[in-house]
Design a protein around this motif. Structure first.
Motif, short mmCIF file in Angstrom:
data_model
loop_
_atom_site.label_atom_id
_atom_site.label_comp_id
_atom_site.label_asym_id
_atom_site.label_seq_id
_atom_site.Cartn_x
_atom_site.Cartn_y
_atom_site.Cartn_z
N PHE A 181 0.83 -1.20 0.00
CA PHE A 181 0.00 0.00 0.00
C PHE A 181 0.87 1.26 0.00
O PHE A 181 0.57 2.24 -0.68
N TRP A 182 1.94 1.21 0.78
CA TRP A 182 2.84 2.37 0.88
C TRP A 182 3.60 2.58 -0.44
O TRP A 182 3.73 3.71 -0.92
N ILE A 183 4.10 1.50 -1.01
CA ILE A 183 4.89 1.58 -2.24
C ILE A 183 4.06 2.13 -3.39
O ILE A 183 4.56 2.88 -4.24
N THR A 184 2.77 1.77 -3.43
CA THR A 184 1.92 2.21 -4.54
C THR A 184 1.52 3.67 -4.42
O THR A 184 0.90 4.22 -5.34
N GLY A 185 1.85 4.29 -3.30
CA GLY A 185 1.60 5.73 -3.16
C GLY A 185 0.25 6.09 -2.58
O GLY A 185 -0.24 7.20 -2.80
N ILE A 186 -0.35 5.19 -1.81
CA ILE A 186 -1.62 5.50 -1.16
C ILE A 186 -1.42 6.66 -0.19
O ILE A 186 -0.42 6.72 0.53
#
Length: 380
Positions: A181-186
Motif C-alpha cells: 500500500f505504501w509503495i503504490t503511493g496511497i
C-alpha cells in the motif's frame, strides 16, 4: 483483450542465467551457512537432525530459486490470483485436517511432509496485491473504491491465520500488505487513520487474545514478574546475548545453549545462540550480511521498468526485512515474543522454501526488467 504482453527484449535461457546476480546468491548462501553452523552447534556438534535437514531444504530451495528465476514473467502474473486463492484454500483446510503442535494448528501433512501454508500466504498475498495495483493507474490507488478489494484480500488470510492461532504471522501478513500500500503511493492519511483505528480497537481485541498471548505482553513490559515462568525465555535470551561479549565464547562453547537454558534454540531463539558463541562482532557481521541482501535486492528492484516488478520486489524485500527485524528485536526483549523465524537461519522447511521463492521472484523481475506488461482488470 489484445496482446497481453508487449515484449521489448526476448531472452534465451542462457541469457537469463547470465543475468542472475551472483552477489545476491552468494549473500543468501553465506546466511544459510551461518544457519547450518548454528544448527550443528545446537545439536551438540551433531549433523543430525537439524543441520542435515537444513542443508537438504536449502538445496531444494536453491533449485526452486533457479526455477522461479527462469520462468516467463507472464506466467507469474497470470498465476498470481490462482496461487493466492489456492493458498487461502489451504488455510481453510487446516481448520479441518491440520496437525496440532504446541496448541496451534498450523501445518498440513501430505505424503509424509509437513507444510505451513501461513509461510507461503505472505508471498502469495504480496504477489496478488502487486498484480492488482499494476492493473490500475497510480493516480487511482488512493480512491476508496480501489481499496476495498485489496483490504478484503488482506483481511481474509489475516483472520484465517489468527484462528490457528498465530498472532505473529498475522502481524507479518499485515506488514507485508501495508508495504505494498505504501509503495503504490496511497495517501498517508489512510495510514494514520488505520493506525488510530487499530489503537482504538486494542481494548476490544485484548479480550479475544488467548491467555498465553496476554502473558507475553505482560512479560514484555516486565520480564522479572515471573522469572521462572513466562519471563524465563526472554531473561535467558538476554543472559546468553550478554555473556557472548565482544568476540563470543567460541564455536560450540556456548554454555546457555548447550546446558539447555535457552528455549527453542533451533527456531525462534537461534540468534541468541549465535550471539553467545560469536559475540557482538559475529552478530554485527550477520546483520551486515542481512543489510547487504536488502541493499542488493533493492538495487535490482528499482531497475524494473514495469510497476508489477517494482511492487512485487519491494514488497518481498520489506517482508524479508520484517522477519529479520522482528526476530532479532524479539530475542533482545525489544518486542513481545512471537513465532517469527530468522530467515535462512532458523530451522523450518516452509520458511526456507518461502524465502527462496521470494528471492527467486525478485531475481525474475530483475531478469525481465525490460519487459513491458500490459494492464488488466482484477477479473481477467
Amino acid at each position: 483483450m489484445s496482446s497481453f504482453y508487449q515484449i521489448k527484449t526476448s531472452l534465451s535461457l542462457t541469457d537469463k542465467f547470465r543475468q542472475i546476480n551472483i552477489y545476491l546468491l552468494g549473500l543468501l548462501s553465506i546466511t544459510f551457512f551461518f544457519g547450518l553452523l548454528s544448527l550443528y552447534s545446537v545439536a551438540d556438534a551433531n549433523f543430525n537432525p537439524w543441520a542435515k535437514n537444513h542443508l537438504i531444504r536449502f538445496l531444494i530451495g536453491l533449485f526452486i530459486f533457479f526455477f522461479v528465476c527462469l520462468i516467463d514473467i507472464k506466467l507469474i502474473v497470470r498465476l498470481a490470483y490462482p496461487l493466492f486463492f489456492l493458498n487461502i484454500l489451504a488455510l481453510i483446510l487446516i481448520l479441518f485436517i491440520g496437525t496440532e503442535t504446541y496448541g496451534a494448528t498450523r501445518w498440513i501433512r501430505f505424503a509424509g511432509v509437513s507444510l505451513q501454508p501461513s509461510e507461503f500466504i505472505k508471498v502469495s498475498l504480496i504477489l496478488c496485491l502487486a498484480k492488482y495495483y499494476h492493473s490500475i493507474p497510480v493516480i487511482e490507488a488512493s480512491k476508496i473504491s480501489r481499496m476495498i478489494i485489496p483490504a478484503i484480500i488482506t483481511l481474509i488470510p489475516v483472520g484465517l491465520v489468527m484462528i490457528q492461532p498465530d498472532l505473529g504471522t498475522s502481524i507479518i501478513i499485515l506488514i507485508g500488505a501495508g508495504s505494498i500500500f505504501w509503495i503504490t503511493g496511497i495517501n498517508y492519511k489512510y495510514f494514520i487513520s488505520a493506525f488510530a483505528l487499530v489503537c482504538a480497537a486494542i481494548p476490544v481485541g485484548w479480550q479475544y487474545l488467548h491467555n498465553y498471548q496476554k502473558e507475553r505482553v505482560y512479560t514484555f513490559f516486565n520480564p522479572e514478574r515471573d522469572p521462572l515462568g513466562n519471563g524465563y525465555h526472554i531473561m535467558q535470551s538476554k543472559i546468553a546475548l550478554g555473556s557472548g561479549g565482544l568476540s563470543g565464547k567460541g564455536y560450540l562453547e556456548g554454555t546457555q545453549s548447550h546446558l539447555n537454558f535457552l528455549p527453542e534454540m533451533h527456531t525462534d531463539f537461534i540468534f541468541t545462540m549465535f550471539g553467545e558463541e560469536f559475540g557482538f562482532l559475529g552478530t554485527i557481521f550477520l546483520l551486515i550480511v542481512y543489510f547487504s541482501i536488502i541493499l542488493v535486492s533493492f538495487n535490482l528492484a528499482i531497475k524494473s521498468r514495469n510497476s508489477f516488478g517494482r511492487y512485487l520486489s519491494c514488497g518481498l524485500i520489506f517482508l524479508f526485512f520484517s522477519h529479520v527485524f522482528i526476530n532479532i528485536a524479539m530475542v533482545m526483549g525489544l518486542l513481545p515474543v512471537v513465532g517469527v523465524p530468522l530467515p535462512l537461519i532458523s530451522y523450518g522447511g516452509s520458511s526456507m522454501l518461502a524465502t527462496m521463492i521470494s528471492f527467486g521472484l525478485i531475481m525474475n523481475c530483475y531478469i525481465n526488467r525490460d519487459i513491458i506488461l500490459a494492464k488488466e482488470s482484477f477479473i481477467d
